[in-house]
Design a protein around this motif. Structure first.
Motif, PDB file in Angstrom:
ATOM      1  N   LEU A  17       0.862  -1.072  -0.014  1.00  9.25           N
ATOM      2  CA  LEU A  17       0.096   0.116  -0.019  1.00  9.25           C
ATOM      3  C   LEU A  17       0.873   1.372  -0.093  1.00  9.25           C
ATOM      4  CD1 LEU A  17      -2.976  -0.892   2.430  1.00  9.25           C
ATOM      5  CD2 LEU A  17      -3.104  -0.669   0.022  1.00  9.25           C
ATOM      6  N   GLU A  18       1.934   1.329   0.603  1.00  6.81           N
ATOM      7  CA  GLU A  18       2.709   2.404   0.896  1.00  6.81           C
ATOM      8  C   GLU A  18       3.390   2.577  -0.593  1.00  6.81           C
ATOM      9  OE1 GLU A  18       5.603   1.566   4.140  1.00  6.81           O
ATOM     10  OE2 GLU A  18       4.041   1.973   5.415  1.00  6.81           O
ATOM     11  N   LEU A  19       3.764   1.422  -1.113  1.00 11.73           N
ATOM     12  CA  LEU A  19       4.442   1.711  -2.294  1.00 11.73           C
ATOM     13  C   LEU A  19       3.525   2.256  -3.560  1.00 11.73           C
ATOM     14  CD1 LEU A  19       6.630   1.100  -4.463  1.00 11.73           C
ATOM     15  CD2 LEU A  19       5.825  -1.310  -4.773  1.00 11.73           C
ATOM     16  N   GLU A  20       2.488   1.696  -3.553  1.00 12.71           N
ATOM     17  CA  GLU A  20       1.271   2.263  -4.562  1.00 12.71           C
ATOM     18  C   GLU A  20       1.066   3.522  -4.194  1.00 12.71           C
ATOM     19  OE1 GLU A  20      -2.041  -0.710  -4.015  1.00 12.71           O
ATOM     20  OE2 GLU A  20      -1.004  -2.104  -5.028  1.00 12.71           O
ATOM     21  N   ALA A  21       0.750   4.144  -2.865  1.00 15.37           N
ATOM     22  CA  ALA A  21       0.766   5.530  -2.649  1.00 15.37           C
ATOM     23  C   ALA A  21       1.638   6.253  -3.180  1.00 15.37           C
ATOM     24  CB  ALA A  21       0.610   5.678  -1.089  1.00 15.37           C
ATOM     25  N   ARG A  22       2.814   5.773  -2.826  1.00  9.21           N
ATOM     26  CA  ARG A  22       4.048   6.542  -3.408  1.00  9.21           C
ATOM     27  C   ARG A  22       4.153   6.836  -4.990  1.00  9.21           C
ATOM     28  NH1 ARG A  22       7.168   3.459  -0.001  1.00  9.21           N
ATOM     29  NH2 ARG A  22       8.538   2.567  -1.866  1.00  9.21           N
ATOM     30  N   LEU A  59      -2.835   5.220  -5.666  1.00  4.76           N
ATOM     31  CA  LEU A  59      -3.975   5.248  -4.530  1.00  4.76           C
ATOM     32  C   LEU A  59      -4.397   6.745  -4.420  1.00  4.76           C
ATOM     33  CD1 LEU A  59      -2.885   2.793  -1.802  1.00  4.76           C
ATOM     34  CD2 LEU A  59      -4.114   2.407  -3.800  1.00  4.76           C
ATOM     35  N   VAL A  60      -5.688   6.986  -4.241  1.00  8.93           N
ATOM     36  CA  VAL A  60      -6.062   8.477  -3.933  1.00  8.93           C
ATOM     37  C   VAL A  60      -6.698   8.257  -2.597  1.00  8.93           C
ATOM     38  CG1 VAL A  60      -7.694  10.032  -4.833  1.00  8.93           C
ATOM     39  CG2 VAL A  60      -6.427   8.742  -6.350  1.00  8.93           C
ATOM     40  N   PRO A  61      -6.776   9.231  -1.648  1.00 13.39           N
ATOM     41  CA  PRO A  61      -7.344   9.308  -0.153  1.00 13.39           C
ATOM     42  C   PRO A  61      -8.907   9.205  -0.521  1.00 13.39           C
ATOM     43  CG  PRO A  61      -5.731  10.605  -0.266  1.00 13.39           C
ATOM     44  CD  PRO A  61      -5.431  10.439  -1.600  1.00 13.39           C
ATOM     45  N   THR A  62      -9.593   8.588   0.200  1.00  9.71           N
ATOM     46  CA  THR A  62     -10.901   8.342   0.110  1.00  9.71           C
ATOM     47  C   THR A  62     -11.704   9.895   0.294  1.00  9.71           C
ATOM     48  OG1 THR A  62     -10.959   6.326   1.092  1.00  9.71           O
ATOM     49  CG2 THR A  62     -13.113   7.402   1.071  1.00  9.71           C
ATOM     50  N   ALA A  63     -10.913  10.757   1.097  1.00  6.54           N
ATOM     51  CA  ALA A  63     -11.961  11.952   1.106  1.00  6.54           C
ATOM     52  C   ALA A  63     -11.734  12.738  -0.064  1.00  6.54           C
ATOM     53  CB  ALA A  63     -11.116  13.042   2.264  1.00  6.54           C
TER      54      ALA A  63
END
Length: 169
Positions: free
Chosen positions: A82-87, A91-95
């Motif tokens: 998840l950290e890799l995908e966020a970097r 990934l987009v924050p839900t908000a």
């Protein structure tokens, strides 16, 4: 493609470097230069960790500890993925996603509601009808359509991956 040394990959998953070497020997992806392709290795790790039980499970109670260690390691691998995908920006924050979708929906609703007033008189002229009646009928029909759309639940697939990445048709 992000790569990592065996040592760095081991630290990422709280494993020893020798354990990473064992995993490579068991089939975890590794590049020719000995570096670890992070995304591939994390996927392999999540799919394969805990599926093989060693001799530690032969002693009483050891299975529980081994299973808990495997569960913890799998959680760490998932978190690292998840950290890799966020970097990477995958990934987009839900908000943020909710805010963008809400804005798009409001813009669409407003444009739909304005359609009757903007195009009604033009259509009335083409149809040889009274503009006021055409605008009123269009407005009423579009409001009913929007209410029906708002009442309809949005179906989401179980697999939200991109087409070609495992999404179900």
């Amino acid at each position: 493609m992000e790569t990592s040394s065996k040592s760095a990959f081991a630290r990422r998953l709280s494993l020893s470097k020798s354990r990473v070497s064992q995993l490579v020997a068991q089939g975890m992806p590794v590049n020719e230069d000995g570096s670890i392709p992070v995304a591939e290795a994390l996927r392999w790790f999540r799919a394969n960790v805990g599926t093989q039980r060693g001799p530690a499970t032969a002693s009483p109670g050891a299975g529980d500890l081994t299973e808990e260690k495997a569960r913890l390691t799998k959680i760490q691998a998932d978190r690292a993925q998840l950290e890799l995908e966020a970097r990477r920006g995958d990934l987009v924050p839900t908000a943020i996603a909710k805010r963008v979708v809400g804005t798009v929906a409001r813009v669409h609703r407003d444009a739909t509601l304005a359609f009757a007033a903007r195009r009604g008189p033009e259509l009335a002229g083409k149809w040889g009808m009274a503009p006021r009646q055409v605008v009123a009928d269009l407005d009423a029909a579009l409001r009913v359509m929007l209410e029906e759309l708002a009442a309809e639940p949005i179906p989401f697939p179980d697999d939200l991956s991109e087409p070609g990445e495992g999404a179900q048709p």
